[in-house]
Design a protein around this motif. Structure first.
Motif, short mmCIF file in Angstrom:
data_model
loop_
_atom_site.label_atom_id
_atom_site.label_comp_id
_atom_site.label_asym_id
_atom_site.label_seq_id
_atom_site.Cartn_x
_atom_site.Cartn_y
_atom_site.Cartn_z
N SER A 23 12.74 -41.11 -17.45
CA SER A 23 14.03 -40.62 -17.22
C SER A 23 13.79 -39.46 -16.18
O SER A 23 12.86 -39.45 -15.29
N GLU A 24 14.67 -38.51 -16.09
CA GLU A 24 14.68 -37.27 -15.21
C GLU A 24 14.60 -35.91 -15.99
O GLU A 24 14.82 -35.64 -17.22
N THR A 26 15.75 -32.15 -14.63
CA THR A 26 16.56 -31.33 -13.72
C THR A 26 16.21 -29.87 -13.93
O THR A 26 16.38 -29.29 -15.09
N THR A 73 15.86 -32.33 -9.06
CA THR A 73 15.74 -33.26 -9.95
C THR A 73 14.50 -34.37 -9.60
O THR A 73 14.52 -34.67 -8.66
N LYS A 75 13.13 -37.86 -10.67
CA LYS A 75 13.34 -39.00 -11.38
C LYS A 75 12.10 -39.49 -11.78
O LYS A 75 10.84 -39.60 -11.27
N HIS A 130 8.40 -33.70 -22.45
CA HIS A 130 9.20 -34.26 -22.09
C HIS A 130 9.04 -35.79 -22.63
O HIS A 130 8.13 -36.36 -22.75
N GLU A 133 14.44 -39.10 -23.12
CA GLU A 133 15.80 -38.54 -22.66
C GLU A 133 15.67 -37.65 -21.43
O GLU A 133 14.87 -37.07 -21.23
N ALA A 134 16.67 -37.64 -20.77
CA ALA A 134 16.76 -36.66 -19.55
C ALA A 134 16.75 -35.35 -20.12
O ALA A 134 17.38 -35.26 -21.31
N GLN A 135 16.24 -34.43 -19.14
CA GLN A 135 15.92 -33.06 -19.73
C GLN A 135 16.46 -32.13 -18.30
O GLN A 135 16.32 -32.27 -17.46
N SER A 136 16.98 -31.00 -19.08
CA SER A 136 17.48 -29.92 -17.98
C SER A 136 16.75 -28.62 -18.54
O SER A 136 16.27 -28.20 -19.54
#
Length: 145
Positions: A23-24, A26, A73, A75, A130, A133-136
């Motif tokens: 996933s990403e 960011t 970001t 990826k 991590h 799921e995408a994480q910020s």
């Protein structure tokens, strides 16, 4: 002993061998003192080389223009334990410039806002987990001078 049908067993093997989803991650970079130069970012799972993750060929690295708002970001990030190092390379010379040979002249930041004392933080202070799921994340740029 009861036998499982071959089809069910084969399906279980296929499920177990399925690749882990990537996933990403960011990153929002805050508190840059100006918009000069670039922000260099690298993210690694290698404790022994952090924060110089350029030595890790599997690391995630990028360079983006400095600005009032900087978002980076990465990826295709597989689940694992990572640490991030940032450099506000104001003169875009590809290195962390220092005053008197040791004090950083340019901005720096680390995941988990890991503290900097007399040296860069240890991996254990900057590491984050991590998942799939995408994480910020938000990282504050800091300046010594």
């Amino acid at each position: 002993m009861k036998r499982l049908p071959l089809l069910v067993f084969g399906g279980a093997l296929t499920a177990m061998a399925a690749p882990v989803a990537a996933s990403e991650v960011t990153i929002t970079v805050t508190d840059l003192r100006n918009t000069k130069g670039v922000v260099r970012a690298c993210m690694t799972t290698k404790e022994d080389i952090f924060p110089k993750c350029i030595k890790d060929p599997a690391s995630h690295r990028t360079v983006v223009p400095a600005g009032e708002k900087v978002t980076i970001t990465f990826k295709g990030v597989k689940p694992g334990n990572y640490a991030i190092a940032l450099l506000h390379d104001e003169n875009d010379d590809g290195k962390a410039n220092r005053a008197l040979g040791m004090m950083p002249k340019e901005g720096y930041g680390f995941s988990r806002d890991a503290p900097v004392r007399m040296a860069p933080p240890k991996f254990k202070d900057a590491v984050f987990e991590h998942g799939e799921e995408a994480q910020s994340l938000t990282i504050k740029m800091r300046y010594f001078l």
